[in-house]
Design an enzyme around this catalytic site. Structure first.
Site, PDB file in Angstrom:
ATOM      1  N   ARG A 276      -2.904   8.865  16.728  1.00  0.00           N
ATOM      2  CA  ARG A 276      -2.151   7.646  17.016  1.00  0.00           C
ATOM      3  C   ARG A 276      -1.834   7.530  18.514  1.00  0.00           C
ATOM      4  O   ARG A 276      -1.547   6.442  19.002  1.00  0.00           O
ATOM      5  CB  ARG A 276      -0.854   7.596  16.211  1.00  0.00           C
TER       6      ARG A 276
ATOM      7  N   LYS B  16       2.343   4.532   1.357  1.00  0.00           N
ATOM      8  CA  LYS B  16       2.529   5.093   2.702  1.00  0.00           C
ATOM      9  C   LYS B  16       2.395   6.608   2.590  1.00  0.00           C
ATOM     10  O   LYS B  16       3.267   7.284   2.067  1.00  0.00           O
ATOM     11  CB  LYS B  16       3.901   4.720   3.276  1.00  0.00           C
TER      12      LYS B  16
ATOM     13  N   GLU C 107       0.833  -1.193   0.000  1.00  0.00           N
ATOM     14  CA  GLU C 107       0.000   0.000   0.000  1.00  0.00           C
ATOM     15  C   GLU C 107       0.871   1.248   0.000  1.00  0.00           C
ATOM     16  O   GLU C 107       1.983   1.221   0.545  1.00  0.00           O
ATOM     17  CB  GLU C 107      -0.881   0.054   1.262  1.00  0.00           C
TER      18      GLU C 107
ATOM     19  N   GLU D 251      -5.409   7.375   7.039  1.00  0.00           N
ATOM     20  CA  GLU D 251      -4.437   8.462   7.055  1.00  0.00           C
ATOM     21  C   GLU D 251      -5.131   9.698   6.504  1.00  0.00           C
ATOM     22  O   GLU D 251      -5.755   9.656   5.431  1.00  0.00           O
ATOM     23  CB  GLU D 251      -3.233   8.114   6.187  1.00  0.00           C
TER      24      GLU D 251
END
Length: 638
Positions: free
Chosen positions: A313, A292, A290, A345
């Site tokens: 996070r 980033k 994937e 994200e």
């Protein structure tokens, strides 16, 4: 208090109060004092475990406030409850409580480097007119929570009044730890992991009938794992502590389960050096790659009633930072979706040029209270995992199934909500091409994940089943490191008046210590150097903490408390006789250091305990050696 270290340990002999009486705050303060004089994790754990055992044996109803104070918290991180006070307010409260002038306190703080020590010294020199009722742990936590709730007109004055009420009643070393708790800096080297392990062990010792001596070591180890796993899924002491007291630690996984509205610790990836290393590690495994993204990790919780919460996070409530996300997310789910928890994200995005913007652009947003109409930096959500759907927990499902449900449950809207770009190829050339595509799309690199086997979601773990490959692995050590400044060297020449270089450290979570890894003086603009120098001057300490490991020959001029995390890049890693990172792991009496480090950016989304670990440093060094050998072999064969 010496009884806390005696073997065999008798909890009642360590108590200086009667059964069922409130636990005195002085007990907590003296426990912290004992821990501050130790540097070994096992000894710290033993002292804290015995303290918890003492509370369980005498006043179990006070275990919750004692645990909260030990963890240096007043509430779960996701509640977003903060004391909201600075040193200036604490100094005023100290002046009022101890009949001193603020200038005197500020001057003494410069000399001692610790406002807690100033508070202790202020109490020792003040004569008391009459004796106040002793402080209790429950009263201190209750007052802290009241301080956090104060808002509106005169709120700062009310906060100072509450602080003063605690300080005037404090005796012995209590003022020192009251002030440090108010600053959210206990400064004893006590990490959250130690609190969890100590609490788990105390619960085992309290079991009836007692665990046999032959079974005890295994039981203690098992209990620590249960506690850490439970807390990673449900980090709420109000839920955990009562179960410990009534049903024991074995019941925790059954009762304290995943809950919408409570963020789980995010699963993390381990760094890797190159595509060939990925193929070696995953050679018999189906995996996926994937993009980033260079943004902010987020966990989006959607409730049955339509409410939305966004968590960082670090489990901090970020809902107020992203009103555009909370107002739009329901528009991307399909009608049959009633509740979910999504891992994603959030990136800054330029809709006109259809381009992802750097993380630094996103970081210009305020942390909370963002007004939708005032937003200048637009965002795009990249969804890559689904942890919960319509009342069903998905953590134990394989990634292939979680991803399938993600794709089935949501609809993409270009420029607003998209699935992370992914490919499932195993061909080296195709992975390399996919990496290049990721870089061309303003991404940091790739995350490579197992797909069908060993592909469950592991909260709060840096797993071998997720690997990250960054774009600049080819010419340096493969991954940046997140390091903590623990010291500095005075500037000379053009750098007079600021620090000329800094001593950086990685973190060893097992030993709970900061280990020096390099001295850094490059990568700073004049403005950044001045800003970092001014900020860190507020955290100067007179001597290095007992949990710092560093070369005695480094001649550090100034020491800091561990408060910041810096992202650093370097040419490579080398074995060092001076630095203490992963000391003795690769060579006897030697550590690992960085060569030619340079500063990339601040990591405001990370706490010092989340810095690059010593184990990660070892992994990076070994991966570098593997890559050097493979490159040499390619050169020899060409």
């Amino acid at each position: 208090m010496d009884a806390l270290r005696s073997k065999p340990f008798d909890p009642r002999k360590a108590a200086f109060w009667e059964d069922k009486e409130p636990v005195p705050f002085l007990f907590f303060a003296r426990v912290m004092d004992m821990i501050s004089n130790e540097s070994g994790r096992l000894v710290m754990t033993e002292i804290l475990c015995n303290a918890f055992r003492t509370v369980i044996a005498t006043t179990p109803q006070d275990l919750l406030p004692v645990v909260y104070l030990s963890a240096n918290k007043i509430a779960p991180a996701h509640d977003g409850i903060e004391l909201g006070i600075g040193d200036a307010s604490i100094i005023k409260a100290l002046a009022d409580a101890f009949g001193r002038k603020e200038d005197q306190i500020k001057s003494q703080m410069k000399a001692l480097g610790d406002l807690g020590l100033v508070a202790k010294a202020s109490r020792s020199t003040q004569r008391l007119m009459f004796k106040h009722p002793p402080l209790t742990c429950a009263k201190v936590l209750e007052t802290f929570r009241s301080i956090a709730k104060e808002s509106g007109k005169d709120s700062q004055e009310k906060k100072r009044s509450r602080m003063k009420s605690l300080l005037v009643a404090a005796t012995d070393c209590e003022p020192q730890y009251l002030v440090r708790l108010l600053q959210a800096k206990l400064r004893v080297g006590l990490a959250e992991a130690t609190v969890l392990v100590a609490l788990a062990q105390a619960a085992v010792y309290a079991e009836q009938p007692p665990v046999s001596s032959s079974m005890l070591p295994g039981r203690l180890e098992e209990a620590a794992e249960i506690m850490k796993q439970t807390y990673s899924v449900l980090p709420i002491f109000e839920k955990i502590v009562p179960i410990l007291l009534t049903d024991g630690i074995s019941k925790l996984p059954e009762v304290c389960a995943f809950t919408v509205g409570v963020p789980v610790g995010p699963m993390l990836a381990k760094p890797t050096k190159g595509v060939s290393e990925i193929l070696d590690k995953f050679q018999n495994t189906v995996f996926t790659c994937e993009y980033k993204y260079d943004g902010e990790r987020a966990q989006i919780h959607y409730f049955e009633d339509g409410r939305v919460e966004v968590y960082s996070r670090n489990a901090e409530r970020n809902t107020g930072k992203f009103p555009d996300v909370t107002s739009s997310i329901s528009g991307y789910k399909k009608p049959e979706v009633s509740s979910f928890v999504m891992d994603c994200e959030i990136v800054a995005y330029d809709k006109e040029s259809n381009k992802i913007l750097p993380f630094q652009v996103l970081s210009t947003r305020a942390r909370k209270g963002v007004i939708l109409s005032d937003i200048k930096v637009k965002v795009l959500i990249f969804a890559f995992d689904l942890l919960y759907l319509n009342g069903r927990v998905l953590l134990q499902e394989q990634l292939v199934r979680r991803r399938e449900l993600l794709y089935q449950s949501f609809i993409e809207k270009p420029g607003e909500f998209q699935f992370a770009t992914a490919t499932n190829t195993k061909e080296l050339e195709e992975i390399q091409s996919f990496l290049n595509d990721a870089i061309n799309h303003s991404c940091e690199g790739l995350i490579v994940k197992t797909l069908e086997k060993d592909a469950t979601y592991e909260p709060a773990k840096r797993s071998n089943n997720w690997l990250k490959l960054k774009k600049d692995y080819m010419d340096t050590i493969g991954d940046s490191l997140d390091l903590v400044p623990i010291g500095a060297f005075h500037g000379r020449g053009k750098r007079v008046g600021v620090y000329g270089a800094f001593l950086l450290a990685c973190y060893d979570p097992d030993k709970e210590e900061y280990q020096s890894i390099c001295k850094i003086g490059t990568g700073f603009t004049e403005a950044v150097l001045e800003e970092r120098s001014n900020t860190l001057r507020k955290h100067v300490i007179d001597t290095p903490r007992p949990y710092y490991r560093y070369g005695e020959t480094l001649a550090v001029d100034v020491w800091f408390d561990p408060v910041e995390v810096w992202e650093v890049k370097a040419a490579d890693l080398s074995i060092s006789p001076v630095h203490k990172a992963a000391y003795g792991e690769l060579e006897t009496s030697k550590g690992i250091s960085l060569r030619f480090p340079r500063l990339l950016r601040m990591r405001e989304d990370k706490k010092p305990e989340q810095a690059t670990s010593s184990d990660q440093v070892v992994d990076l060094y070994r991966a570098q050696k593997i890559n050097h050998r493979s490159t040499k072999n390619e050169d020899d064969s060409s």
